[in-house]
Structures are given as C-alpha cells and as structure tokens.
Design a protein around this motif. Sequence first.
Motif: not given
Length: 462
Positions: A429-438, A454-462
């Motif tokens: 749930s913490f993984y995704g593109p760099s801008c999502f992770v950090d 960050r919205e696209v890769f949110a845990p409840d969105a992907l």
Amino acid sequence: MDISDFQTSGALIIGLSDCGEKVTAAGGRVSTQEGTALSIWAKSQDDEKNANLIDKVTRSGHNSVVEHTYFNLAFQNVSAVVEQFIIEFRLASFTVKSRRYVDFSDAGFYVPDFSDPALTKRYKDHMAKQFALYSEFTENGVAKEDARFLLPYCLFSNFFCSVNGREFLHILKAMLYGRGSKYPEIRKLGEMLLEQAKERTPGILRGFEERCQGTNDTPDLSFIDFPQNTVSENAVELLSATPDAAKCVARTALITEAGLSTSDADKLLCDPELVKKTVRAVLDCDRPRALEAVNFSLRYNGVSLSGVTHFTRHRMQGLSVPELTHTDRTRYLIPPVLKDKPELLEKYKAAFEENAAEYEAMKALGVPETDLVYYQLSGNVIDIVSTMNARELLLFLRLRTCTRAQWEIRAHAIDALKLLRKAAPEIFSFYGPSCFVDKCPEGKFSCGRMQEMREVFAPDAL
C-alpha cells in the motif's frame, strides 16, 4: 587486437583493471599467507608466478578471487539476439544504444552464413523491407519507441558491458560451450573474446576449456508430454509470495535493529498497527534491508522483445526468459497510438503476418532454428517470470509506474502492483511511483502531476 579490426562487427576488450591479474593473485595469497595487504601485494608482481597461483586456486574451486579483475567490453554491430543473450547476465553492467530514442533506419543488420546465395538474397530483401517500413512509420509521425516494434531482431545493436572476471568466465562458458554455442554469431563473438582474454589475462584463462567440458545450462524436459499451449488472459500473474510478508519484514527489522528474540518479536507483532508502523519505518530509511526478507514471483505475459530489455535492466532479480527459438511469431503487441492510424495499423499487422509466413517458408526450406531466430520482430511477445524481493520491487515500481516510464512496462508494473497489494497490503500500500512513495526526483522532467498520481495510487483507488 586493435579497435580498427572491428569497423564492421565484433566484441572487443577495451579496458582491463590497471593491475590486471596481480590483484587476483594477491587475493589468492592474502587468505592463506601472513603479512599485511600491501606486503602481499608487493609479492604479487611476477606475472608467471601469478598465473600459476591463479590456476592452482581456481582449480581448487576458489573462484571468488577472479572477481577482483574487471573487464570492459564493447559489442559493435551485433544482433539484438546477441544483446538479449548478454544482458541476461545479471552480475554485469550494461549501457545499450536505446531504440526508444535513436533512429535505427540505417542501423544495418546481421546476415547468417547461408550456404545458398539465393537464401541470402531472400533474407536480405525481407529484412530490408522491415527497416523500410520502420522508416515509413517514423516519417509519418509514429514515435521511435512505437515504430521500433517493427525492427527485426537481426538489427545491429551497440553496447558496452563491464564485468568482473568470474562473471566474464561465465559469459564465455555460455557463449562457447553452453546455450549460446548453438548460435554461430554468439559462438564467433565468444571466440573473439577468448582469444583476447588469453593474451591479456593468461592466468585467469588457463585451463578454461578443460573446466568447461560437460557444460549443461539448459534443463532437458523431453520426458514431459506437453499439452498444447494456451495464452493466458491475464497480463500479470502472481505465482508465489512469502507468507505473512509484512510480519516477516517487521520481524527481521526487530531482530536486527533491537536484538529481540524471535518469540519476543512475534509477541509484539501480534499488534497489526505495530506491524504497519514498523514496515513504514523500514521504508522510510535509506537502507531498507529488511525488505529483502520477502520474495515474490510474477509471471508477465505478452511482453514484447523490446519490453524484455526494460525488465532485464533490473539486476537484482531472478529473471527467466524463454529461448528465442521457442517463440510464437504470430503473437505480437500493438502500440495504442496506431488505433487512431488505421492505414498504418493495417501495415503493422501485415508486417507481422508476413514475417511469420516467411519464417515458416524458410523453415520448410531446411534453414535451422538458430538462423531463423532472426525472423522475429521486436514487437513479438513472450512470457517471462521474474522473482524479486520487496526491496528491489520498491525500486522497480517507483521507476516503472512513473508517467515517464515506457507505456508497455508501465502497464505491466501497475498490474503487478495491484496483485501485490492484494497479497501483502501492509507492504505494498506504500508502493507506487516515486512521487507517491516519497517525492518526485525528475526535476525539470517531472510530469507535474504529483498530487494526481498520489490520488491515482492511493490504496483505496488502485
């Protein structure tokens, strides 16, 4: 050998550790002799004594000392078949001329040594047609990263490889005695490199041929009655995953950072919130070694031959790629951009159909599979299996789910992330593109859509 010997094609050792075999010989002495590192280095200046020592040490099976000598190799105007074979050796570094950015219209291509001049002409005419179509696509506004799928796998590739001596010997062994030896082009390049290496590092190569006898680097599965192949409907499949992955990562962190006993660590980890916070703490540090305690095997289906090179660049993984002689030329990838270009789309499809037909025709004429391997277009697809630990997956997904990633591997990476989040949500749930992770590291090349991502890769969105 001189660089001038390779105006057309070949493989050349362009660099070698400036201390050559001396450091390998010193490594062979330091573990068994008294004295400081530099005093032993001073004893390791005689080439003949060094060669004898290296031969003795390596015959005893202590091959790690050979890793101290480093080779820099240049592969010039070799086929993409060679490129794919070489870059699968994971303990090496590669830089390849990119087919995403460089125009390959006039790159040229490898021609097998056909015994019949008529077959040679037929081959050349067919491959020239593929390059002409590639040029037509780029001239009509198709990006090179999409037009490249039309390039045949005989295209000339140029790349550099830097590798330690032990892995260099593994490469040579595979080229001359293993799975690469059945391809005349690969075997010839191996012979070139062997000749140069014998001259420049005679101790490391002493007894090489003798030790390579009986090489068998491909499993014999002829005892299996295989069913007819079916194509999977899923782009990505999760084949295996470490059970209780999040707990395993957290437990590893508690043991190594706090010195807890296993039972005490497990008592703490009965609290799911503590597990989550511990995993987050591991992810937030610059050395997340605890992530290496868990592994995930994923099958990626329908990966183009061009796409395979993107996967292969991730060195810290177990990557299994099928032999190119076993591929299905009727399966291929269609770039989305062509859906809006119906005329080019029809030409694209026709190119793959004609290439598959030409492959069958040449096969019927008795051309061996090791020459027919070049009758593949870069858009032909294969299925691969990759096993990565969670630390390498963090890097892989940061890079490959980014909007700057090539669209094919990005789609595979996003599908993989969805599966991984189901298997181990406390980690992924913490993984995704760099801008999502950090934060985004792209600077002026950033897409500028960090909040959206960050919205696209949110845990409840992907």
